[in-house]
Design an enzyme around this catalytic site. Structure first.
Site, PDB file in Angstrom:
ATOM      1  CE  LYS A 128      68.172  96.956  23.740  1.00  0.00           C
ATOM      2  NZ  LYS A 128      68.172  95.605  24.335  1.00  0.00           N
ATOM      3  CB  THR A 165      72.050  94.095  24.329  1.00  0.00           C
ATOM      4  OG1 THR A 165      71.543  93.963  22.984  1.00  0.00           O
ATOM      5  CG2 THR A 165      72.951  95.309  24.397  1.00  0.00           C
ATOM      6  CB  ILE A 167      78.094  82.052  17.226  1.00  0.00           C
ATOM      7  CG1 ILE A 167      79.426  82.678  17.666  1.00  0.00           C
ATOM      8  CG2 ILE A 167      77.742  80.842  18.078  1.00  0.00           C
ATOM      9  CD1 ILE A 167      80.636  81.804  17.527  1.00  0.00           C
ATOM     10  CB  THR A 168      73.913  83.141  13.781  1.00  0.00           C
ATOM     11  OG1 THR A 168      74.190  84.290  14.572  1.00  0.00           O
ATOM     12  CG2 THR A 168      72.422  82.987  13.539  1.00  0.00           C
ATOM     13  CG  HIS A 199      76.611  69.616  11.337  1.00  0.00           C
ATOM     14  ND1 HIS A 199      77.903  69.257  11.544  1.00  0.00           N
ATOM     15  CD2 HIS A 199      76.192  70.166  12.486  1.00  0.00           C
ATOM     16  CE1 HIS A 199      78.255  69.577  12.767  1.00  0.00           C
ATOM     17  NE2 HIS A 199      77.230  70.136  13.363  1.00  0.00           N
ATOM     18  CD  GLU A 220      80.113  67.192  10.296  1.00  0.00           C
ATOM     19  OE1 GLU A 220      79.073  67.759   9.948  1.00  0.00           O
ATOM     20  OE2 GLU A 220      80.468  67.121  11.489  1.00  0.00           O
ATOM     21  CE1 TYR A 246      83.770  72.956  21.729  1.00  0.00           C
ATOM     22  CE2 TYR A 246      81.829  72.116  22.861  1.00  0.00           C
ATOM     23  CZ  TYR A 246      82.430  73.070  22.078  1.00  0.00           C
ATOM     24  OH  TYR A 246      81.708  74.142  21.654  1.00  0.00           O
ATOM     25  NE  ARG A 260      68.089  83.466  27.488  1.00  0.00           N
ATOM     26  CZ  ARG A 260      68.340  82.142  27.573  1.00  0.00           C
ATOM     27  NH1 ARG A 260      68.889  81.651  28.646  1.00  0.00           N
ATOM     28  NH2 ARG A 260      68.029  81.339  26.578  1.00  0.00           N
ATOM     29  CD  GLU A 261      72.268  81.349  24.650  1.00  0.00           C
ATOM     30  OE1 GLU A 261      73.247  80.723  24.222  1.00  0.00           O
ATOM     31  OE2 GLU A 261      71.664  81.045  25.691  1.00  0.00           O
TER      32      GLU A 261
END
Lengths: 292, 433
Positions: A43, A17, A96-97, A247, A209, A159, A19-20
């Site tokens: 919710k 819920t 992902i956090t 990182h 890395e 990517y 935004r991201e």
């Protein structure tokens, strides 16, 4: 086939819920991922563009049969969300956090290793199996289905390399961002072992890395357990010792953990190391030509 | 985030770790006052985030008021390996019988905390490891079980410390572990861990690195942030929420995502250039962040040309282009820019740059092409310090001298755990003191 996520994935998102969470959750659904539920305490009963929201992961699993969770909540709540998903019997958690305290992750990692739940991340771009499912924030339109299994500690560098590979006509079985934090749920070895067993994966590209000794240990593992060709890339040759390069994982100090040491360890075990993202794709082309 | 000695000791005391009595001081007057309160002899200690304080003359014993004044005067303002001394710690002098070494750190390889103990404290841990690698005892701690008495006993017997202090040293290690967990530390190190003539066990030094991601749990520690050793650009970048590391070349670099930026530095070095900085504008960089980033990069007078290397995922290339156009409107830009935009909304981004027709902005299609172009535009500058990826200069020990310690300790260690810890996860992210 593919690894970790695919046609069988039934996804529940903690933080859908937000935004991201909504933005990327809906992106994943548009890609074809079977997004079955969202979780936001308080919710329950609402929906986000038709996706039902539950108060707990347990409710979501009971009602929808979700088997994969994506965690998209702020860092101070993320460890709790991962543990909740594991407790609810979720098979794979993709977190992902970014910015979860290391001690929180120590406890989470130790607990999860004693059970059945796999964790990818935190601080990672997620997992994409082109043509099947996308769980995370990887921009899927750069990638097509194919035989390269790509595993990386970094997001945008993935990517870049994926794009170079695509430029040479390679598609991907699965792209896995394992995350750049000191404590992540899955290592290069965990993911490469799955690529080795995956019939669709013909060639493996690993993108490491500076910092830690994961790449060195992976080199030994590859020599003993992996029959498929592996191409590696290591970022951070120009990183000065003793400095953090963004990182938390990418730290060099003293004589170990440098890009040079990692490249040498991999090459010593017969893994070809591309010196630029472009060269990685060239080596991959060479190796797959040789294999064909 | 690294803490100064006295800040680390403050955290130690809150977890019951005994330390000598002491007072921080910022002026000579305060130092003398502290000496009077504590009673002589006292030790006047420079508070800087770098090792080698003693060798540099930053630690002196004062036997009376005059000596306290003299030493405080001499040490305040002293430069210790590039770190100016702004603060002192005045500490009651201790009667030394034995000097040990103790540390708790996050062993990234094993993904567990590791505790270490040696009876050869007081010197560089590197040196201990070199002389006698077995002299450093190590155990891993299960984070869900915590530090148990047996961990302390194993360490004490293996390290071969004096029999009469096995219990109090074990108790000290347990309290250090409490501090390590309770303060969300990445490293807690005591060198020397002192046994006094009265056989009391005290922490004579404190090196603590706390997890910046956990500062929200520790508002008091968050206040301790020391800007020591951070230069102008680094401070500016931090205030803008950008990740910036200053390097010594003349090619300014901006990218999105730490891995891609590191890779960009490497490719520029391979093209014969010398990167001036690492700047990660982050995922989803918005136009304002780009303006701030340009400002930070250009505030370094050594920069002769700038490379933007963006692969848009969450980051949208049109936002980056808009930010660059805005920056050129706000800042007087006198050096050339090379811009490579790929990924999300790359065509829109390139169109924005074409329409704006900014002076000195060159658009390149590929990462390698962009690197070659920016190196050409930046010119030679001086002799390159790094020319090829394969020719990376030998790393200078970030923690030579009395520091860096835990991480350095294991470089020559023989067991697997040691080698893992040396890998870097255990390493404080900044030069330690």
């Amino acid at each position: 086939m593919s690894v970790l996520v695919g046609a069988d994935t039934k996804l529940v998102i903690s933080g859908l819920t937000g935004r991201e969470g909504t933005f990327h959750g809906m992106n994943n659904r548009r890609y074809g991922t079977d997004l079955v539920a969202g979780v936001t305490p308080g919710k329950g009963g609402q929906d986000v563009e038709g996706v039902p929201i539950f108060d707990t992961v347990h409710d979501a699993v009971a009602e929808t049969g979700a088997n994969t969770s994506m965690v998209f909540v702020p860092p101070r709540f993320a460890a709790d969300s991962i543990l909740e998903a594991a407790d609810a019997g979720i098979e794979l958690v993709v977190c992902i956090t970014e910015g979860i305290p290391a001690h929180d992750m120590l406890r989470v990692y130790t607990h999860l290793r004693r059970g059945q739940t796999k964790l990818i991340g935190p601080n990672c771009p997620g997992v994409l199996s082109p043509g099947k499912a996308n769980v995370g924030i990887i921009p899927a339109h750069f990638f097509s289905q194919g035989g390269v299994g790509l595993v990386s500690r970094s997001g945008t560098l993935t990517y870049q390399i994926g794009n170079e590979l695509a430029g040479r006509g390679f598609g991907n079985s699965t792209i896995v961002g394992i995350g750049g934090d000191p404590i992540v749920g899955s290592s290069f070895i965990d993911v490469i072992a799955q690529f080795e067993d995956d019939p669709e994966t013909e060639l493996i590209v690993m993108c490491g890395e500076i910092g830690g000794d994961e790449e060195e240990r992976t080199a030994d593992y590859i020599a003993e357990h992996v029959s498929k060709p592996v191409v590696a890339y290591i970022a951070g040759f120009t990183a000065p010792p003793g400095k953090t390069m963004g990182h938390a994982g990418a730290i060099v100090s003293g004589s170990s953990g440098t890009a040079q040491a990692k490249a040498e360890a991999l090459e010593a075990q017969g893994v070809r190391v591309g010196r630029t993202p472009t060269e990685v794709a060239e080596v991959a082309a060479e190796l797959s030509g040789a294999a064909a | 985030m690294d803490l100064l000695e006295y800040q680390g000791k403050q955290l130690f005391r809150s977890h019951g770790v005994p330390t000598p009595d002491g007072r921080p001081a910022q002026t000579t007057e305060e130092a003398v006052e502290a000496g009077e309160e504590l009673g002589y002899p006292v030790v006047v200690k420079a508070q800087v985030l770098i090792g080698g304080r003693g060798k540099a003359g930053g630690i002196k014993v004062a036997n009376d008021r005059e000596e306290a004044r003299e030493h405080a005067d001499a040490i305040l303002g002293m430069d210790i390996r590039g770190f100016a001394v702004h603060e002192l710690y005045i500490e009651k002098a201790s009667q030394i019988a034995e000097e040990y070494y103790a540390a708790i750190l996050l062993d990234r390889g094993a993904k567990q905390p590791m505790a270490m103990l040696s009876r050869m404290g007081g010197m560089d841990v590197e040196e201990i490891a070199e002389r006698d690698p077995k002299a450093i005892a190590r155990v891993h701690i299960d984070p869900l079980v915590g530090f148990q008495d047996f961990h302390g006993r194993r360490l004490a017997f293996e390290a071969g410390i004096a029999a009469d202090v096995i219990r109090p040293v074990g108790a000290m290690l347990a309290r250090l572990y409490d501090a390590f967990v309770g303060e969300d530390a990445m490293l807690v190190e005591v060198n020397p861990l002192l046994v006094t003539e009265a056989r009391e066990v005290v922490a004579l030094d404190a090196k603590v690195t706390v997890d910046a991601n956990a500062l929200y749990k520790h508002p008091e520690t968050a206040q301790m942030r020391n800007s020591g050793g951070e230069d102008e650009q680094e401070q500016m970048a931090r205030e803008h929420g950008l990740t910036y590391v200053k390097l010594d070349g003349n090619v300014g670099i901006l990218g999105n995502g730490a891995g891609l930026v590191m890779s960009t530095l490497d490719v520029v070095a391979q093209a014969g250039g010398r990167p001036a900085n690492f700047l990660d504008a982050g995922g989803g960089s918005r136009a304002e962040a780009i303006v701030d980033a340009v400002e930070v990069i250009l505030s370094d007078p050594k920069v002769d040309a700038v490379l933007f290397n963006i692969f848009g995922g969450i980051t949208r290339c049109d936002e980056v282009a808009r930010g660059l156009v805005t920056a050129f409107g706000q800042i007087d830009v006198t050096v050339p820019f090379v811009v490579r935009l790929d990924g999300t909304n790359d065509q829109e981004g390139r169109q924005i740059l074409a329409d704006a027709n900014l002076d000195g902005v060159h658009v390149e299609k590929t990462m390698l092409g962009a690197a070659a172009r920016v190196v050409e535009l930046a010119g030679d500058g001086e002799t390159p310090s790094v020319t090829e990826t394969g020719e990376h200069p030998a790393p200078v020990g970030a923690g030579t001298a009395d520091t860096g310690a835990a991480s350095q300790a294991d470089v020559s260690g023989t067991d697997a755990a040691g080698a893992e810890a040396a890998g870097g996860g255990a390493t404080p992210p900044e030069p330690t003191r």
